[in-house]
Design a protein around this motif. Structure first.
Motif, mmCIF file in Angstrom:
data_model
loop_
_atom_site.group_PDB
_atom_site.id
_atom_site.type_symbol
_atom_site.label_atom_id
_atom_site.label_comp_id
_atom_site.label_asym_id
_atom_site.label_seq_id
_atom_site.Cartn_x
_atom_site.Cartn_y
_atom_site.Cartn_z
ATOM 1 N N ASN A 79 0.808 -1.230 0.000
ATOM 2 C CA ASN A 79 0.000 0.000 0.000
ATOM 3 C C ASN A 79 0.837 1.273 0.000
ATOM 4 O O ASN A 79 0.473 2.270 0.626
ATOM 5 N N THR A 80 1.928 1.235 -0.731
ATOM 6 C CA THR A 80 2.803 2.406 -0.864
ATOM 7 C C THR A 80 2.575 3.048 -2.226
ATOM 8 O O THR A 80 2.327 2.373 -3.211
ATOM 9 N N SER A 81 2.676 4.384 -2.261
ATOM 10 C CA SER A 81 2.522 5.150 -3.503
ATOM 11 C C SER A 81 3.857 5.757 -3.891
ATOM 12 O O SER A 81 4.484 6.452 -3.094
ATOM 13 N N LEU A 82 4.251 5.482 -5.135
ATOM 14 C CA LEU A 82 5.401 6.152 -5.725
ATOM 15 C C LEU A 82 4.822 7.099 -6.767
ATOM 16 O O LEU A 82 4.387 6.661 -7.833
ATOM 17 N N ALA A 83 4.800 8.389 -6.450
ATOM 18 C CA ALA A 83 4.113 9.374 -7.289
ATOM 19 C C ALA A 83 4.946 9.745 -8.509
ATOM 20 O O ALA A 83 6.136 9.449 -8.605
ATOM 21 N N VAL A 163 -4.787 8.223 -1.936
ATOM 22 C CA VAL A 163 -4.065 7.926 -3.175
ATOM 23 C C VAL A 163 -4.014 6.412 -3.395
ATOM 24 O O VAL A 163 -4.258 5.924 -4.495
ATOM 25 N N VAL A 164 -3.726 5.663 -2.336
ATOM 26 C CA VAL A 164 -3.695 4.198 -2.447
ATOM 27 C C VAL A 164 -5.070 3.684 -2.857
ATOM 28 O O VAL A 164 -5.197 2.872 -3.778
ATOM 29 N N LYS A 165 -6.117 4.170 -2.194
ATOM 30 C CA LYS A 165 -7.481 3.723 -2.503
ATOM 31 C C LYS A 165 -7.840 4.016 -3.952
ATOM 32 O O LYS A 165 -8.365 3.151 -4.668
ATOM 33 N N ALA A 166 -7.543 5.216 -4.428
ATOM 34 C CA ALA A 166 -7.862 5.594 -5.808
ATOM 35 C C ALA A 166 -7.142 4.696 -6.809
ATOM 36 O O ALA A 166 -7.727 4.283 -7.817
ATOM 37 N N ASN A 167 -5.904 4.354 -6.526
ATOM 38 C CA ASN A 167 -5.145 3.529 -7.463
ATOM 39 C C ASN A 167 -5.552 2.062 -7.423
ATOM 40 O O ASN A 167 -5.512 1.380 -8.442
ATOM 41 N N GLU A 172 -8.695 -2.215 -10.332
ATOM 42 C CA GLU A 172 -9.945 -2.972 -10.500
ATOM 43 C C GLU A 172 -10.636 -2.608 -11.808
ATOM 44 O O GLU A 172 -11.106 -3.484 -12.540
ATOM 45 N N GLY A 173 -10.702 -1.311 -12.118
ATOM 46 C CA GLY A 173 -11.337 -0.868 -13.361
ATOM 47 C C GLY A 173 -10.602 -1.358 -14.596
ATOM 48 O O GLY A 173 -11.223 -1.859 -15.537
ATOM 49 N N TYR A 174 -9.283 -1.257 -14.574
ATOM 50 C CA TYR A 174 -8.494 -1.732 -15.728
ATOM 51 C C TYR A 174 -8.577 -3.244 -15.876
ATOM 52 O O TYR A 174 -8.587 -3.768 -16.993
#
Length: 181
Positions: A79-83, A163-167, A172-174
């Motif tokens: 659950n890490t974001s690399l922006a 940000v994690v939730k959105a990604n 899921e969408g992709y």
């Protein structure tokens, strides 16, 4: 594009990950479930003894570079974001629930759980405790500076989690689109 390295090591990518067609993953790289890898991202473990592990729920956004030097590892915790356009260079260990901001550089360091590195910061050769915040543009190259960092704010912690939730929702969408085609 998934490619072997000169040592004939191939990337291992979960079928539950979504990888952009323009992303490049080379060599001894492991990508977990529910991971998003955006356009033009590069994950490269091609030097002898190098490896990269991206655990579940991570997002690696557009133009991110993750590279591991010879005989070193990069670990990106769950659950890490690399922006966008950040660089993570091994040896490096990033704890669970971290956020590395736009254009930030993280090299030869350890980031504790729930650490937030804001945009264009540079972190090199230090250990950062859990739940710390590195402000925009800050350069941390000494352990005393790393030890003096303040805690992450509630607002920024909420932002990081969103940000994690959105990604994950993007993955899921992709994945649904991929199944439909």
């Amino acid at each position: 594009m998934n490619l072997p390295n000169p040592h004939k090591q191939h990337p291992r990518v979960s079928k539950r990950a979504w990888i952009s067609e323009t992303a490049v993953i080379i060599g001894n790289v492991s990508v977990g479930d529910d991971v998003f890898v955006g356009p033009n991202a590069v994950l490269r473990a091609d030097e002898p003894g190098s490896s990269i592990t991206v655990q579940s729920g991570c997002n690696i956004q557009d133009n991110v570079v993750v590279h591991s030097l010879s005989h070193s590892d990069v670990l990106v915790g769950k659950n890490t974001s690399l922006a966008h356009s950040c660089i993570v260079h091994g040896p490096c260990r990033i704890g669970e629930g971290c956020f590395i901001g736009f254009g930030a550089v993280v090299f030869d360091c350890t980031l504790g759980k729930d650490t937030l590195v804001l945009h264009r910061a540079i972190i090199r050769g230090v250990d950062i405790s859990s739940c710390r915040m590195i402000p925009d543009g800050t350069v941390i190259t000494g352990q005393a500076c790393a030890d003096a960092l303040g805690p992450i704010t509630k607002d920024l912690n909420r932002f990081k989690r969103s940000v994690v939730k959105a990604n994950i929702e993007l993955v899921e969408g992709y994945m649904k689109l991929r199944e439909e085609n």
